[in-house]
Design an enzyme around this catalytic site. Structure first.
Site, PDB file in Angstrom:
ATOM      1  N   GLU A  81       0.930  -1.333  -0.161  1.00 27.27           N
ATOM      2  CA  GLU A  81       0.323  -0.147  -0.221  1.00 27.27           C
ATOM      3  C   GLU A  81       0.658   1.079  -0.270  1.00 27.27           C
ATOM      4  O   GLU A  81       1.615   1.472   0.760  1.00 27.27           O
ATOM      5  CB  GLU A  81      -0.864   0.225   1.203  1.00 27.27           C
ATOM      6  N   LYS A 261      -7.123  -0.016  12.122  1.00 24.40           N
ATOM      7  CA  LYS A 261      -6.943  -0.438  11.135  1.00 24.40           C
ATOM      8  C   LYS A 261      -5.043   0.380  10.586  1.00 24.40           C
ATOM      9  O   LYS A 261      -4.507  -0.296   9.693  1.00 24.40           O
ATOM     10  CB  LYS A 261      -7.898  -0.464   9.677  1.00 24.40           C
ATOM     11  N   ASP A 277       4.137 -14.537  12.868  1.00 16.18           N
ATOM     12  CA  ASP A 277       2.688 -14.674  12.598  1.00 16.18           C
ATOM     13  C   ASP A 277       1.756 -13.062  12.801  1.00 16.18           C
ATOM     14  O   ASP A 277       0.907 -13.264  13.840  1.00 16.18           O
ATOM     15  CB  ASP A 277       2.082 -15.688  14.000  1.00 16.18           C
ATOM     16  N   HIS A 374      -2.643   9.875  -0.064  1.00 13.55           N
ATOM     17  CA  HIS A 374      -2.279   8.905  -0.345  1.00 13.55           C
ATOM     18  C   HIS A 374      -2.258   8.702  -2.094  1.00 13.55           C
ATOM     19  O   HIS A 374      -1.896   7.821  -3.017  1.00 13.55           O
ATOM     20  CB  HIS A 374      -3.638   8.348  -0.256  1.00 13.55           C
TER      21      HIS A 374
END
Length: 384
Positions: A81, A261, A277, A374
């Site tokens: 991203e 997030k 993990d 972005h």
């Protein structure tokens, strides 16, 4: 090692690679491993997973400017991203100008669960187990002599009677520098017959819990408001707007989910780079966010006395040893870039990265909006 590398993002790729190698003190072999376009061979992945058919690559970057507990870190990040690495680096530069980020991590205590069913009287079984707990802990420690020799091993055993009349046994073990899932899974399977002899009944599931709430990491930062201004807002205005945006996440689970997030953008990128993990980390983080019955933000920011004060706390079960890491040349290289000494230090850096990522997101959202920077990076990608 210095993580403040002005103009780093403007350098050509080959120059960035050389600067990182020189800054981290990599050997020529490590430098070649870093720039290799095939970090894993097909033979390696065939040993790692079932039905392997090839290697899937993701961008491997480094966030700069991080100062955590007074020490500089180059932070390896694996993500597809745009803006994550840039945002983390920018927020890290802001925090380093006022002393950096402070972070701590708990000892590496992991919880294994043993579900005991088919009990005639769960309360009686629980009482017998509580009486036998010290002896059972010692038995569990004999099952992992090497871990005990390193200072780890079983610490406690507890029992809870469930509403359905079954019994849930928790075994807490210090797994040292390991993530610990395999060690705990082995331990609860081997100790289960001893548990059954004490309680009666039948052992059902025996597995580690990914809610590592005995293994928390925390990070804090205090930023003078004058470091937060942008083209449209004063530092005081920006600090107030960031704090209000943070408050919104405490009132709206829809916002808290996106807020968290953003935190995990940074934590996951570092976790993937270092062979962790990341799915277990995600599961544990979101469960911890909902531990009081409503989904809450994992990081909060408050504005007072001319400063913006931020903090985060979340479970981080990470490791610096084990086959998951040693079988991955890039994971080993990432740990080398970080220069860390063990799992607890990795957890402190990871928490700091999450807090910085959250600051960057809130500053963009409360200022010019998330899309300007972005989408600029997206357009650069499309134009390349």
């Amino acid at each position: 090692m210095k993580s403040r590398l002005p103009g780093f993002y403007r350098l050509p790729l080959r120059d960035r690679q050389r600067v990182v190698a020189d800054t981290a003190g990599l050997t020529e072999d490590e430098h070649r491993d870093m720039v290799s376009e095939v970090p894993l061979t097909c033979n390696q992945v065939d040993r790692m997973i079932e039905n392997a058919i090839g290697v899937f690559s993701l961008p491997f970057g480094v966030a700069v400017n991080f100062s955590v507990n007074g020490r500089d870190y180059l932070v390896p990040m694996v993500t597809e991203e745009p803006s994550i690495v840039a945002a983390a680096s920018h927020a890290a530069r802001i925090t380093r100008e006022c002393g950096g980020i402070d972070a701590t991590a708990d000892p590496s205590l992991m919880t294994g669960q043993i579900h005991v069913i088919d009990l005639p009287d769960a309360e009686t079984a629980a009482g017998r187990l509580r009486e036998a707990a010290p002896r059972l802990v010692e038995t569990a420690r004999t099952l992992q002599p090497r871990m005990v020799a390193r200072g780890g091993g079983a610490r406690e055993i507890t029992a809870t009677v469930l509403p359905d009349g079954n019994l849930l046994v928790h075994l807490v073990s210090d797994v040292g520098d390991a993530m610990g899932a395999n060690a705990v899974n082995t331990l609860v399977e081997e100790i289960a017959p001893h548990i059954i002899r004490v309680t009666g009944g039948t052992a059902n599931i025996r597995i580690v819990s990914n809610l590592a709430d005995r293994r928390l990491a925390r990070a804090t930062a205090t930023i003078p408001e004058d470091l937060l201004h942008d083209r449209e807002h004063t530092g005081s205005e920006m600090a107030r707007r960031i704090a209000r945006a943070s408050d919104l996440a405490t009132h709206s689970p829809h916002r808290a989910t996106t807020h968290n997030k953003g935190i995990m953008n940074g934590i996951d990128s570092l976790a993937v780079a270092t062979g962790q993990d990341w799915r277990a980390i995600e599961a544990g983080a979101h469960a911890y966010a909902a531990r009081n019955g409503t989904y809450q933000p994992l990081a909060t920011w408050h504005h007072h006395d001319g400063h913006l004060h931020g903090s985060t706390e979340l479970p981080l079960a990470v490791g610096t040893v084990g086959a998951r890491i040693t079988d991955s040349p890039r994971a080993c290289l990432s740990l080398r870039l970080l220069g860390i000494t063990g799992a607890r230090e990795l957890a402190t850096v990871m928490a700091a990265v999450g807090l910085a990522q959250n600051l960057a997101a809130l500053r963009a959202l409360a200022g010019e909006g998330i899309q300007r920077g972005h989408m600029a990076l997206h357009r650069r990608t499309e134009a390349a």
